[in-house]
Structure formats: structure tokens, C-alpha cells
Design a protein around this motif. Structure first.
Motif, mmCIF file in Angstrom:
data_model
loop_
_atom_site.group_PDB
_atom_site.id
_atom_site.type_symbol
_atom_site.label_atom_id
_atom_site.label_comp_id
_atom_site.label_asym_id
_atom_site.label_seq_id
_atom_site.Cartn_x
_atom_site.Cartn_y
_atom_site.Cartn_z
ATOM 1 N N ASP A 47 4.390 -3.638 9.124
ATOM 2 C CA ASP A 47 4.833 -4.233 7.847
ATOM 3 C C ASP A 47 3.920 -3.709 6.742
ATOM 4 O OD1 ASP A 47 5.682 -5.703 5.764
ATOM 5 O OD2 ASP A 47 5.105 -7.673 6.579
ATOM 6 N N ARG A 48 4.429 -2.812 5.913
ATOM 7 C CA ARG A 48 3.583 -2.157 4.919
ATOM 8 C C ARG A 48 3.517 -2.944 3.591
ATOM 9 N NH1 ARG A 48 5.663 3.902 5.385
ATOM 10 N NH2 ARG A 48 7.433 2.824 6.269
ATOM 11 N N ASP A 49 4.459 -3.790 3.383
ATOM 12 C CA ASP A 49 4.488 -4.682 2.201
ATOM 13 C C ASP A 49 4.202 -3.911 0.902
ATOM 14 O OD1 ASP A 49 4.833 -7.054 0.865
ATOM 15 O OD2 ASP A 49 2.758 -7.702 1.113
ATOM 16 N N GLY A 50 4.827 -2.752 0.796
ATOM 17 C CA GLY A 50 4.696 -1.978 -0.453
ATOM 18 C C GLY A 50 3.428 -1.156 -0.566
ATOM 19 N N ARG B 160 1.639 -6.034 16.172
ATOM 20 C CA ARG B 160 2.129 -5.876 14.781
ATOM 21 C C ARG B 160 0.984 -5.384 13.914
ATOM 22 N NH1 ARG B 160 1.494 -8.917 10.429
ATOM 23 N NH2 ARG B 160 3.065 -8.786 8.749
ATOM 24 N N GLY C 206 -0.033 -4.972 10.003
ATOM 25 C CA GLY C 206 0.372 -5.436 8.668
ATOM 26 C C GLY C 206 -0.546 -4.872 7.587
ATOM 27 N N LYS D 269 -1.322 -5.287 3.315
ATOM 28 C CA LYS D 269 -1.013 -6.167 2.181
ATOM 29 C C LYS D 269 -2.058 -5.945 1.090
ATOM 30 C CE LYS D 269 -0.339 -11.112 1.412
ATOM 31 N NZ LYS D 269 -0.609 -12.408 2.018
ATOM 32 N N ARG D 270 -1.584 -5.886 -0.162
ATOM 33 C CA ARG D 270 -2.517 -5.746 -1.294
ATOM 34 C C ARG D 270 -3.059 -7.133 -1.672
ATOM 35 N NH1 ARG D 270 -3.924 -1.511 -5.310
ATOM 36 N NH2 ARG D 270 -5.351 -2.673 -6.618
ATOM 37 N N GLU D 271 -4.360 -7.264 -1.729
ATOM 38 C CA GLU D 271 -4.970 -8.549 -2.139
ATOM 39 C C GLU D 271 -5.998 -8.267 -3.224
ATOM 40 O OE1 GLU D 271 -6.591 -10.814 1.092
ATOM 41 O OE2 GLU D 271 -4.648 -11.706 1.534
#
Lengths: 518, 404
Positions: free
Chosen positions: A398-401, A434, A436, A438-440
Motif C-alpha cells: 500500500d503506497r498511499d501516494g 503487507r 505500507g 505513508k507520508r507523515e
């Protein structure tokens, strides 16, 4: 009065007429008669006027007496007014004095708050304060014991008198009484005054004085004697109350200053200890750094030294396995294969150790360049694909952009390959893994989650230590160097990132890697 | 042509160290002066609580060798109001100001000679031709001020303006001090002769009114009042105050009763009253006063109130500035007994009232004194004074304005 005049006048006229008739009427006699009558008339008129004036004077005199009485009455009233007014003045004077004393007490209180030493507290009670309190003479002494009086302030008292006063206070026992009685004593020069107290007033040359001890909880600290040169004024209850408040203030200030001194000394001691411990820790830390470097150097040099013979061992084992030196019997082949396998393991161990040592020693600098995520993940997937297929593990991403990572293209893949290899190792067949992204904020959070056997809480703390292997059945079956996660941690930290793990036994684990996004 | 510099500044310090207080007050006044204005005269008012020599040394260390005069006080006055245990320094820098400072000693033994000597030495130091008036500082514990003034008048002339306040010692009534140049003395008089381009305006008011029946002073000797209407003076006092109050007054000396009800001796006109306070009681029923008593004059007890006292201060300020075109500063010599009578709050109000009259930009300085000296009709300018009687009394407020 006027009635009498008319009677006299009438008698005069009749007498004149009779005299004229009796003297045989003649023109000369008539003239004389007329003149006489005129004179009589004039005299009668003047007598009338004088009578009237006399009457007026009498009336004025009576009025004057009345005015005099009124004036005296007014003067009497004036005396009453003055006496009443004097009472008011006396009250006003007392009020003004008390107000000035309270103001002075307030100011002194503020000064005492910042007094840091007991002797400083006593020195605040100077001539200005004493005169503001309405006293003209004062002696303030510090005394740690009955035979040790130290004058802090003498106002209107000469040195010789102060010496005599000190001797008298000690010899007469007055000091002992003052230092054991919290209530101020008012001394007045009256017949019933004790001789010792009268002597004290004589030495101070005042008709009245107030003497009080300064008594903190820790024990007597000093005393003060305040007096006025004018009589009568120092005898009021207000003075007694004022001095009681003043000595309380001083006692509290002495206590506070003693506490402050104590606190200050404790703080100094604490600071000294902290500094000592910090120095010891710094020395220990320097020693640890030195030892760690020595260890790294040792590991590095030993690893280098091991790699050459290991390469020879592996090479010869490969040659033996290839049959160049003749065919091998089955047991021989199996043993040579084991040699190759262990040699590989040892090589990997040495490589990892060398990498850790290099990163720790700062000899390896991580590049910071953008790495396209898709290509990065595909490369990793290619590496782990055979293992995934072998265990039928479902692998999702899941690259989430997130399109790129920033890091060293040579070292960053090792982080993910290590984490995924571990995940595959501990995930049973048909499990799931999985990845993952995510940008935080300014970072990118990368997670690797599995549905494996999980890690016990006792192992979580030590998981990233070198050579630590969790005590579980899989580890007992699968061999490892115990350096994989230690290396991962070093690489992540060398990227200015962080690594953490959450896990629950039987429910899988999640490794979270936070890396700077730029 | 450059405008005439008419500057006066006031510095104040309540530092407990005498030397530092003097230096701080002088430096503060010096800093406020325009840079181009040379300091011509310093007036110093210091609490008697200080070590007087150290105080004066502190002042002179900041100012150097300039003409200086001053005295100890029973409280100090600045534009901000009354103060205690402090030092006030006034600096004058006025184009064309000429001054001379002189001192006369032993004012208790021979007051007239002391007055003559102070006037003579001040005249010798005076370098100008036009004289505006003489500011007088003296010992508040000495009672022969009238004789001092006579001595001064013998040198300066009877129509010469003489005004000032007598030094106090914070109501201790022990010893007062006078300053002249670098010298500190007691029982002395200091005269500051002002002249040149400056003018001196004075206003003297007391705010007391007669309240008792008039009594004839049938016997008096110097400052001792012996009989009134041929009866011992103390018995008349007892009639009004009561035996108890008089007994307290005997024990305590000058107290609030004496302050609130001074005795008034009628002057040449019906509305002129010389005020005196009774300072001690004689065993023969006599009353010792803090000033000369004239035999044969009429005497009445006077009454004062706060409002009358405040109105008097305003009147004195108005009189003082009346003849000046431009006021550089206002000196206030206020009786110590008035401060007691007014109390702390109203004493501050009094200075506010004076400030209202002279204007907020005019610096105010001065001190609380034991006696005040000024011509009876103080509102007259120096030119108009012809053989005026100099009132030497207590319980009054003297406002002296210096300007052009």
C-alpha cells in the motif's frame, strides 16, 4: 429725671417772678428777670440733655455688661472646643503614628523578604526604620547564647552606654527573661518599676521603652529595645502590639534566612554531586566509546582476516563439490554441501559485522538521493519472490501516494529485504505480509506487517541488539546470525530515521521505519 | 542672540549611606541641567539622620568647588512631595546670576554678630552690583533669630529682602547643622546673597486664626513669656488646655497640642500675627517660646486647621511668583509643626497645591524647618520694602521663588 428738672425750673420761674414783684417793677428789673429766666431755661435744657445722656450711658453700660458676659461665655466655650479639639488631635496623632508605623512595617517586611543571612535581617532595622516607628532610641542585638551579645544597630545610644547596657542585661537576668518570653515588655519610669528595669531606662536615658526578644522556632536569635526620649508616648498598647508584630517579622525573616542558607548549602552540595557524577559519566562514556571503537576495530580487522581464509575454504569446497578432484561419495557430497552452507553463513555474518562496524565508526556515509518507490519495491519483490511462493504467502503493498523515498540506494534496500526475509521466516504458510508507505509530515512511515507467530514482550526490548535471537521454536530450527535487525537499525539511524516494533504473540508483528521525506 | 538660560534642577536620593546619598542627589541634579549651562550655586537639604560630613563630601565630590549652602532638615521636600531620611540638591544655572555665600558662627551666644558676619562674608564673595535678596539658613534650636536678622540688616540695610528657614533635626530637638561650602557647623547662620539678573520673590503665610480672648503681655524676657494680664503665663495656658494636657506638655515638651494652638503676638496691624510655640515650662509659671516675645503686646491663642494651612500654602506660592516673569525654581521652607498638623496625606496635598500655583514645569525643593523668616508683608518685591519688619516665626510656610 426730666420731671425733677421741670419742677426745679418752675420753682425757679416762680421765685424769679416773686423777686421781681418784690423789688418794685422797673425796666432794669424786668431785663434782669428775663436774663435770669433765659439762664434758667438753658440750664433746664442742659440738665435735660445730660439726663438723657446719662440714661443712654446706663443703657450702654448694661449692654456692655451683657456683651462682656457673652464674650466670657464664648471664651468658656472656646476652652471647651479647644479641649475637645485637643482630644481629637491626640487621636489623630496616634492614628498618624500608627499609620506611619504600619507603612514602615510593610516596607521593612518587603526588605526582610530578600534578606539572605540572619545578620542581614538585623541590619535592616536601622535608624530610619526606628524613627519611622516613632521611637528615638534603639538597640538591636544578636545573641546566639545568653553570654554572647553582638550589637547590630545602635540608634541614639553611644558605644560606652551600649557596653554598660550589655553588661547590665546579662548580669541582671533581664536578657534571660526577654529571650524566654514571647510578649514584649513595656517599661515605664514609675515608682513600682523593678530596679533592674529602671537601670535599663537610665542607661538608655529614656522615660519609657519596649523590650522584646526575637524568637524563631529554632531558638532565640536576638532582642531589641526601643525607647522614646519624650515621656508618655511609648506607653501605649499600640506600641506593644507593633513591637510584637515587628519581632515576629524579624523571627520569621531569621528563620527564612536560615532555611535559605540551608537550602543554598544543599543546592551547592547537590550541584557539586551532579557535577561529580556528570564528570564520572562523561569519563565512563568516553571509555565506552573508546572500547566500542576498539571492538569495532577488532571486529573489522578480525573479519578482514577471516574473510580471506573463508574465501579459500569456500572455493575449495566448491571445487570439491564440482567433482574436479574426482567424484564424491554421497556422504562426502553431503558434508561438502554443509561446509559450503556454513561457509556462506559465516560470510554473511562477517559481512554484516563489517557493515555494522563501518557504520558505527562513521566510515560509511549514507547518500541521500530520491529513490523511485515503484522500482525500489519491484527490486525487493524480485529478491523475495521465490521465498513467498514457496510458502504461499500473500504479499500486498500500500503506497498511499508515496512515489519516492530518500536514502542510500545501496543500503536502504537491505533494510526492507531484511525485514521482509524475517517476516517470511516467521509467517506460516498461506499467511500474509503487507508493506505500507505513508507520508507523515516531514517523514515517511514504512511498515512491514506479518501474520506470523509474533514476538514475546520479553524479546521486544532486545530485538535490535547484536547477536540476540528470540527464544522461539522457529529460531531453533532456522539458523541465523543474530545481526540482521542490528544492521537494519544501524542503517535506519544512519539515515536519521527511527525503527520500532509492535507485536503480540500469535498475532503477528509490525516493524515501523520512519525516514526523512526530504 | 542666544536665549537666556534660566535653569534649575533638583536631585534627590534616599540612599542609606550618607556619602552615596549626597553623590546620587548631586549627580541626578547635574544630569538634568542643560550641557551648556554652568552650575553657579548648589543648595543642599539633608536629613539630620545622615553623617553630615560624609553627606556634604558626597555632594561636593559630584559638583566640585562651586558655591554651596544648605542645612539639615526635619524632612525634605521635592516636586513629588514630602520625604524623610533623604538628601535634596538644587542646582541653579541662570545667565547673569551672581551670588555670594557667607557664614556667621555662635548664633546662640551673639546672634547679632553672627548675622553681621554672615552678611559681611556673603557680600565679600558677591561679585555683582545689583542685589535681589538674601536667603537665610540658620540653627532651628537657637531662639534669637530676630537678633540675627537685625545683624544682617545692619550690614545689608533694613529694606533689604531677607528670607529663609531655620534648620531642623527630624524632630529630635538635639542639634541642627548648617552647610557653607565644604563646612558643616551648628549654632550658625548661612546667608546666600542673590543678585545680578535674578529676582527673588517670597510669600509667607501661616493659616492660623486667633481664637482666645486677647491678653496683654505684662512681663517678658527675651523668648520667655512671664506674665499675661499680670498672671503667670502658664496659668492662662492651663485655663484653655486643662491641667492634664499642660502636665503632659511639661513632660513631653513641644507636642501636638502646642503645635495645633500656637500663641500669636499681634504685630503692628490688627491682622499681623507673629506665631510662637511653647517649647518648655518654667517652675515659676513662665513659658519659654521659640522666638522673641515683645512686652506690652497683645497675645492670643491661635487655631489652625488643615484646610486653612493648605490655603495658606497656596497664598504664599502666589505671592512668591507674583513679581517674577519667569520662575526657575521654587524653594519651600515649611514649618515642621505644619507637617505634624497636616499629617502624611495632607502634607503631600500641600506640595500639590503649591505645584498647582507655580506650574508643573517649575521644580520644587525645600525642607521642613523649625522657624521661618520673611518680611511681614512678604508679597512686596524687594524694591518696595522700606524698613519692613522681618517676621521670625514658626508654624508658617515660606515660599521663595528664584527667577528673572
Amino acid at each position: 429725671m426730666s420731671y425733677l428738672i421741670y419742677v426745679v425750673f418752675t420753682i425757679g420761674v416762680l421765685a424769679t417772678l416773686l423777686l421781681t414783684v418784690g423789688a418794685n417793677w422797673s425796666p432794669h428789673a424786668a431785663g434782669m428777670t428775663m436774663t435770669l429766666l433765659g439762664v434758667l431755661g438753658y440750664l433746664a435744657f442742659k440738665a435735660e440733655m445730660a439726663g438723657r445722656q446719662l440714661s443712654e450711658l446706663g443703657r450702654q453700660l448694661s449692654e456692655l455688661h451683657r456683651l462682656q458676659a457673652a464674650y466670657d461665655q464664648l471664651d468658656q466655650q472656646t476652652k471647651l472646643i479647644i479641649r475637645t479639639d485637643l482630644e481629637l488631635h491626640r487621636t489623630q496623632e496616634e492614628l498618624d503614628r500608627r499609620l506611619a508605623s504600619l507603612m514602615s512595617l510593610h516596607q521593612l517586611g518587603r526588605q526582610l523578604e530578600v534578606s539572605l543571612r540572619p545578620d542581614e535581617v538585623f541590619s535592616k532595622l536601622d535608624a530610619a526604620v526606628v524613627t519611622n516607628f516613632g521611637f528615638s532610641k534603639g538597640a538591636i542585638g544578636m545573641c546566639a547564647s545568653l553570654d554572647a551579645i553582638q550589637w547590630c544597630s545602635l540608634i541614639g545610644v553611644s558605644e560606652p552606654h551600649a557596653e554598660a547596657l550589655r553588661a547590665h542585661l546579662q548580669a541582671s537576668g533581664l536578657l534571660k527573661r526577654v529571650l524566654t518570653n514571647p510578649t514584649p515588655q513595656v517599661l515605664r519610669a514609675i515608682a513600682s518599676l523593678e530596679p533592674a528595669q529602671q537601670r535599663l531606662l537610665d542607661l538608655l536615658q529614656v522615660p519609657a521603652a519596649v523590650i522584646a526578644g526575637i524568637l524563631p522556632h529554632s531558638g532565640p536569635a536576638g532582642f531589641l529595645i526601643l525607647g522614646r526620649t519624650s515621656a508618655g508616648a511609648a506607653t501605649s498598647k499600640a506600641d506593644e502590639e507593633l513591637v510584637a508584630i515587628l519581632t515576629n517579622h524579624l523571627a520569621i525573616a531569621v528563620e527564612n534566612s536560615a532555611l535559605y542558607e540551608e537550602t543554598w548549602a544543599s543546592r551547592r552540595e547537590l550541584e557539586r554531586k551532579v557535577q561529580e557524577r556528570t564528570r564520572e559519566l562523561a569519563e565512563a562514556n568516553a571509555e565506552l566509546v573508546r572500547l566500542n571503537k576498539a571492538k569495532s576495530d577488532f571486529v573489522s580487522s578480525v573479519s578482514h582476516e577471516l574473510r580471506t581464509p573463508l574465501a579459500a575454504i569456500k572455493g575449495y569446497a566448491s571445487l570439491l563439490a564440482s567433482g574436479q578432484f574426482g567424484p564424491l561419495a554421497k556422504p562426502q557430497g553431503e558434508r561438502v554441501a554443509k561446509m559450503e552452507k556454513h561457509a556462506d553463513l559465516l560470510t554473511q555474518l562477517i559481512t554484516n559485522l563489517l557493515d555494522i562496524a563501518r557504520i558505527e565508526s562513521g566510515r560509511v556515509t549514507m547518500e541521500r538521493q530520491p529513490i523511485p518507490v515503484e522500482e525500489f519495491l519491484n527490486t525487493i519483490h524480485d529478491v523475495i519472490q521465490p521465498q513467498l511462493q514457496a510458502k504461499h504467502i500473500r504479499y500486498t503493498v500500500d503506497r498511499d501516494g508515496v512515489t519516492a523515498l530518500v536514502g542510500d540506494p545501496q543500503h536502504l534496500p537491505r533494510v526492507f529485504i531484511n525485514l521482509l526475509s524475517n517476516a517470511i521466516k516467521y509467517t506460516p504458510e498461506k499467511g500474509a505480509i503487507r508493506v505500507g508507505l505513508k507520508r507523515e509530515g516531514p517523514s515517511i512511515l514504512a511498515t512491514v506487517s506479518d501474520t506470523g507467530c509474533g514476538i514475546g514482550p520479553e524479546d521486544l526490548q532486545k530485538l535490535f541488539q547484536e547477536f540476540y535471537r528470540a527464544n522461539d521454536p522457529i529460531n531453533q530450527q532456522v539458523r541465523g546470525t543474530g545481526l540482521g535487525l542490528a544492521l537494519v537499525k544501524r542503517i535506519v539511524e544512519a539515515h536519521q530515521g527511527r525503527i520500532a516494533v509492535t507485536s503480540e504473540r500469535g498475532k503477528g508483528s509490525t516493524f515501523s521505519v520512519t525516514l526523512p521525506a526530504e | 542672540m542666544a536665549p537666556q538660560v534660566v535653569a534649575a534642577t533638583v536631585g534627590w536620593s534616599a540612599n542609606r549611606q550618607a556619602g552615596q546619598a549626597g553623590t546620587e542627589a548631586a549627580s541626578s541634579a547635574l544630569e538634568q541641567l542643560p550641557p551648556s549651562a554652568p552650575t553657579q550655586l548648589a543648595l543642599v537639604f539633608g536629613s539630620s539622620w545622615f553623617d553630615q560630613h560624609a553627606l556634604l563630601q558626597g555632594v561636593r565630590s559630584a559638583l566640585g568647588e562651586i558655591p554651596l549652602a544648605g542645612e539639615s532638615t526635619a524632612g525634605e521636600i521635592t516636586s513629588e512631595g514630602p520625604a524623610s531620611h533623604s538628601c535634596v540638591v538644587v542646582l541653579l544655572a541662570i545667565d547673569g546670576l551672581t551670588c555670594g555665600v557667607g557664614m556667621g558662627r555662635d548664633a546662640d551666644q551673639s546672634p547679632r554678630v553672627a548675622g553681621q558676619r554672615a552678611a559681611f562674608t556673603a557680600l565679600q564673595a558677591f561679585r555683582g552690583t545689583s542685589r535681589a535678596g538674601l536667603l537665610l539658613f540658620g540653627d532651628g534650636m537657637v531662639t534669637g533669630h530676630a537678633e540675627v536678622v537685625r545683624g544682617l540688616q545692619e550690614v545689608l540695610g533694613t529694606s533689604f529682602l531677607i528670607a529663609g528657614g531655620m534648620a531642623g533635626d527630624d524632630l529630635q530637638f538635639a542639634e541642627t547643622y548648617q552647610y557653607c561650602q565644604g563646612e558643616v557647623a551648628s549654632r550658625s547662620v548661612v546667608g546666600i546673597l542673590l543678585g545680578g539678573s535674578v529676582k527673588l520673590g517670597v510669600g509667607l503665610e501661616h493659616g492660623f486664626a486667633p481664637i482666645s480672648k486677647p491678653r496683654r503681655i505684662t512681663r517678658a524676657n527675651a523668648n520667655v513669656l512671664l506674665t499675661l494680664d499680670r498672671k503667670p503665663a502658664a496659668s492662662v495656658y492651663e485655663e484653655y488646655f486643662g491641667v492634664d494636657v499642660v502636665r503632659r506638655m511639661r513632660d513631653e515638651g513641644l507636642n501636638r497640642a502646642g503645635i495645633a494652638y500656637p500663641i500669636g503676638i499681634q504685630g503692628e496691624s490688627a491682622n499681623q500675627w507673629l506665631l510662637r510655640n511653647v517649647v518648655s515650662f518654667g517652675d515659676d509659671g513662665s513659658l519659654a517660646c521659640n522666638g522673641e516675645i515683645r512686652e506690652g503686646a497683645w497675645l492670643q491663642l491661635m487655631i489652625g486647621s488643615r484646610e486653612l494651612a493648605l490655603e495658606a500654602a497656596q497664598r504664599a506660592a502666589r505671592q512668591a511668583i507674583r513679581s517674577l516673569n519667569r520662575t526657575a525654581c521654587v524653594l519651600v521652607f515649611d514649618s515642621a509643626v505644619r507637617r505634624v498638623l497636616l499629617g502624611p496625606h495632607h502634607a503631600a496635598v500641600e506640595i500639590e497645591r503649591i505645584r498647582d500655583v507655580v506650574g508643573p514645569s517649575v521644580p520644587i525643593a525645600g525642607c521642613y524647618t523649625y522657624a521661618e523668616q520673611a518680611p511681614f508683608d512678604a508679597g512686596l518685591s524687594a524694591d518696595a520694602l522700606t524698613g519692613q519688619t522681618i517676621a521670625s516665626q514658626t508654624g508658617s510656610v515660606l515660599v521663595a521663588a528664584i527667577g528673572v
